[in-house]
Write a protein that holds these residues in place. Structure first.
Motif, PDB file in Angstrom:
ATOM      1  N   LEU A  18     -28.112   0.037  25.823  1.00 52.53           N
ATOM      2  CA  LEU A  18     -27.358  -0.257  24.602  1.00 52.53           C
ATOM      3  C   LEU A  18     -26.185  -1.190  24.903  1.00 52.53           C
ATOM      4  N   ILE A  19     -25.517  -0.933  26.036  1.00 56.17           N
ATOM      5  CA  ILE A  19     -24.368  -1.759  26.421  1.00 56.17           C
ATOM      6  C   ILE A  19     -24.802  -3.200  26.658  1.00 56.17           C
ATOM      7  N   ILE A  20     -25.898  -3.382  27.393  1.00 57.65           N
ATOM      8  CA  ILE A  20     -26.372  -4.729  27.693  1.00 57.65           C
ATOM      9  C   ILE A  20     -26.843  -5.438  26.426  1.00 57.65           C
ATOM     10  N   GLU A  21     -27.543  -4.710  25.554  1.00 58.19           N
ATOM     11  CA  GLU A  21     -27.986  -5.305  24.296  1.00 58.19           C
ATOM     12  C   GLU A  21     -26.784  -5.748  23.459  1.00 58.19           C
ATOM     13  N   ALA A  22     -25.741  -4.917  23.429  1.00 53.29           N
ATOM     14  CA  ALA A  22     -24.534  -5.262  22.686  1.00 53.29           C
ATOM     15  C   ALA A  22     -23.818  -6.458  23.315  1.00 53.29           C
ATOM     16  N   THR A  23     -23.810  -6.510  24.660  1.00 53.03           N
ATOM     17  CA  THR A  23     -23.190  -7.629  25.373  1.00 53.03           C
ATOM     18  C   THR A  23     -23.919  -8.931  25.056  1.00 53.03           C
ATOM     19  N   ILE A  24     -25.250  -8.878  25.036  1.00 53.86           N
ATOM     20  CA  ILE A  24     -26.047 -10.059  24.706  1.00 53.86           C
ATOM     21  C   ILE A  24     -25.777 -10.504  23.271  1.00 53.86           C
ATOM     22  N   ASN A  25     -25.759  -9.543  22.351  1.00 60.26           N
ATOM     23  CA  ASN A  25     -25.515  -9.867  20.950  1.00 60.26           C
ATOM     24  C   ASN A  25     -24.137 -10.495  20.754  1.00 60.26           C
ATOM     25  N   TYR A  26     -23.130  -9.927  21.429  1.00 62.69           N
ATOM     26  CA  TYR A  26     -21.764 -10.439  21.304  1.00 62.69           C
ATOM     27  C   TYR A  26     -21.682 -11.860  21.862  1.00 62.69           C
ATOM     28  N   SER A  27     -22.320 -12.079  23.000  1.00 61.41           N
ATOM     29  CA  SER A  27     -22.326 -13.403  23.618  1.00 61.41           C
ATOM     30  C   SER A  27     -22.982 -14.436  22.703  1.00 61.41           C
ATOM     31  N   LYS A  28     -24.069 -14.030  22.058  1.00 67.43           N
ATOM     32  CA  LYS A  28     -24.749 -14.937  21.119  1.00 67.43           C
ATOM     33  C   LYS A  28     -23.854 -15.262  19.927  1.00 67.43           C
ATOM     34  N   GLN A  29     -23.128 -14.251  19.431  1.00 71.29           N
ATOM     35  CA  GLN A  29     -22.223 -14.483  18.301  1.00 71.29           C
ATOM     36  C   GLN A  29     -21.110 -15.463  18.685  1.00 71.29           C
ATOM     37  N   ARG A  58     -30.285  -0.106  44.358  1.00 71.32           N
ATOM     38  CA  ARG A  58     -30.396  -1.551  44.138  1.00 71.32           C
ATOM     39  C   ARG A  58     -29.769  -1.969  42.812  1.00 71.32           C
ATOM     40  N   TYR A  59     -29.926  -1.129  41.798  1.00 70.93           N
ATOM     41  CA  TYR A  59     -29.373  -1.498  40.488  1.00 70.93           C
ATOM     42  C   TYR A  59     -27.857  -1.362  40.444  1.00 70.93           C
ATOM     43  N   TYR A  60     -27.364  -0.189  40.838  1.00 71.48           N
ATOM     44  CA  TYR A  60     -25.940   0.088  40.648  1.00 71.48           C
ATOM     45  C   TYR A  60     -25.031  -0.538  41.705  1.00 71.48           C
ATOM     46  N   GLU A  61     -25.551  -0.774  42.903  1.00 70.75           N
ATOM     47  CA  GLU A  61     -24.682  -1.344  43.933  1.00 70.75           C
ATOM     48  C   GLU A  61     -24.330  -2.803  43.641  1.00 70.75           C
ATOM     49  N   LEU A  73     -26.267 -14.913  29.354  1.00 72.66           N
ATOM     50  CA  LEU A  73     -27.588 -14.583  28.824  1.00 72.66           C
ATOM     51  C   LEU A  73     -28.656 -14.734  29.896  1.00 72.66           C
ATOM     52  N   ASN A  74     -28.540 -15.778  30.702  1.00 71.50           N
ATOM     53  CA  ASN A  74     -29.512 -15.986  31.786  1.00 71.50           C
ATOM     54  C   ASN A  74     -29.431 -14.881  32.835  1.00 71.50           C
ATOM     55  N   ASP A  75     -28.204 -14.467  33.167  1.00 68.00           N
ATOM     56  CA  ASP A  75     -28.018 -13.430  34.183  1.00 68.00           C
ATOM     57  C   ASP A  75     -28.492 -12.061  33.704  1.00 68.00           C
ATOM     58  N   LEU A  76     -28.356 -11.802  32.408  1.00 68.77           N
ATOM     59  CA  LEU A  76     -28.706 -10.482  31.889  1.00 68.77           C
ATOM     60  C   LEU A  76     -30.208 -10.283  31.719  1.00 68.77           C
ATOM     61  N   SER A  77     -30.956 -11.365  31.647  1.00 70.01           N
ATOM     62  CA  SER A  77     -32.403 -11.253  31.449  1.00 70.01           C
ATOM     63  C   SER A  77     -33.091 -10.477  32.584  1.00 70.01           C
ATOM     64  N   PRO A  78     -32.905 -10.858  33.870  1.00 72.93           N
ATOM     65  CA  PRO A  78     -33.546 -10.074  34.947  1.00 72.93           C
ATOM     66  C   PRO A  78     -32.950  -8.679  35.092  1.00 72.93           C
ATOM     67  N   ILE A  79     -31.683  -8.518  34.718  1.00 74.60           N
ATOM     68  CA  ILE A  79     -31.057  -7.195  34.792  1.00 74.60           C
ATOM     69  C   ILE A  79     -31.723  -6.253  33.793  1.00 74.60           C
ATOM     70  N   GLN A  80     -32.058  -6.776  32.615  1.00 73.79           N
ATOM     71  CA  GLN A  80     -32.762  -5.961  31.627  1.00 73.79           C
ATOM     72  C   GLN A  80     -34.124  -5.507  32.142  1.00 73.79           C
ATOM     73  N   VAL A  81     -34.830  -6.405  32.823  1.00 75.57           N
ATOM     74  CA  VAL A  81     -36.138  -6.055  33.389  1.00 75.57           C
ATOM     75  C   VAL A  81     -35.992  -4.940  34.425  1.00 75.57           C
ATOM     76  N   GLN A  82     -35.015  -5.088  35.305  1.00 81.27           N
ATOM     77  CA  GLN A  82     -34.761  -4.087  36.345  1.00 81.27           C
ATOM     78  C   GLN A  82     -34.388  -2.747  35.723  1.00 81.27           C
ATOM     79  N   LEU A  83     -33.568  -2.793  34.686  1.00 80.75           N
ATOM     80  CA  LEU A  83     -33.127  -1.567  34.018  1.00 80.75           C
ATOM     81  C   LEU A  83     -34.291  -0.886  33.305  1.00 80.75           C
ATOM     82  N   GLU A  84     -35.194  -1.671  32.746  1.00 80.34           N
ATOM     83  CA  GLU A  84     -36.351  -1.104  32.065  1.00 80.34           C
ATOM     84  C   GLU A  84     -37.237  -0.344  33.050  1.00 80.34           C
TER      85      GLU A  84
END
Length: 259
Positions: free
Chosen positions: A62-73, A141-144, A235-246
């Motif tokens: 939810l945080i990442i989705e909100a961050t992406i949305n805010y960045s787009k706005q 790997r994710y949190y560090e 936005l570019n940096d968050l794309s692979p992070i979303q995949v890893q988080l999924e």
């Protein structure tokens, strides 16, 4: 003592060995019960951590989705504002909306990660409670590599400081009151978004004069171009992070279903 005094040494040793065997059996039973109970408590604690980790990664999504949305706005406002700075033929001719776009382009949301459970596991030394090695490796790997503390997420927002030192304070105050951040409550935190539409009551001639003064400032134009590039980088940096988080979420959900 009676057996020894009567010279029945053999019977005495049999009796003594029997006593020892009973004591040993008692100790072994006690250890088994203690180990069983400890394993049960450890398993319960592990299960609690799995549930908390799952809550965290869902909150993280939810945080990442909100961050992406805010960045787009912010990017939408920034692109409208740069069109004004560069005298583009596609620029909005409404000076009041120009001011709103210039100001909203300077907005930013604090980045943070929902990592409290993982940090607790590390600080308490209980990370080894996580028996699933694939999950443990994925968590580390994710949190560090905390996405909110690296790269474009920690770059200085020069446009924000520059614009807000030059736009008249009464206009800034008016925009903040009508177009400020909206906070959306989640299970554990508040997420920010910008309003889709906002209007301010200001004299168009005054707005036009302020827009002209700001438009002629080359440093603002330069900082705004830099900001637009940073937002694209986010936005570019968050794309692979979303995949890893999924993937991490799916792992935890599988374990949760198995339990």
């Amino acid at each position: 003592q009676n057996l020894l005094s009567e010279g029945k040494t053999g019977k005495y040793f049999k009796y003594a060995i029997g006593e020892i065997v009973l004591v040993v059996i008692g100790i072994l039973i006690a250890l088994t019960i203690n180990n069983w109970n400890q394993n049960r408590l450890t398993k319960n604690l592990e299960s609690q951590y799995y549930n908390r980790l799952l809550d965290d990664v869902r909150e993280e999504k939810l945080i990442i989705e909100a961050t992406i949305n805010y960045s787009k706005q912010v990017s939408v406002h920034a692109k409208k504002a740069i069109a004004v700075f560069e005298n583009s033929p596609n620029a909005n001719t409404n000076p009041i909306e120009n001011l709103i776009d210039m100001y909203q382009a300077s907005q930013y949301s604090d980045s943070y990660s929902a990592s409290s459970t993982y940090k607790e596991l590390i600080s308490s030394g209980q990370i080894n409670l996580i028996q699933n090695d694939i999950l443990k490796t994925s968590l580390i790997r994710y949190y560090e590599t905390d996405w909110s503390e690296v790269g474009v997420f920690i770059l200085e927002n020069k446009y924000r400081e520059n614009l807000r030192s030059k736009m008249p304070d009464e206009i800034q105050t008016l925009i903040r009151s009508k177009c400020g951040d909206i906070f959306v409550k989640t299970s554990y935190s508040f997420l920010m978004t910008l309003p889709d539409k906002c209007e301010i009551n200001i004299d168009p001639k005054t707005a036009k004069s302020v827009v002209e003064d700001l438009r002629n400032d080359e440093s603002l134009k330069k900082d705004l171009r830099y900001l637009i590039g940073n937002e694209v980088g986010k936005l570019n940096d968050l794309s692979p992070i979303q995949v890893q988080l999924e993937r991490l979420t799916l792992l935890l959900e599988e374990i949760d279903n198995d339990n």
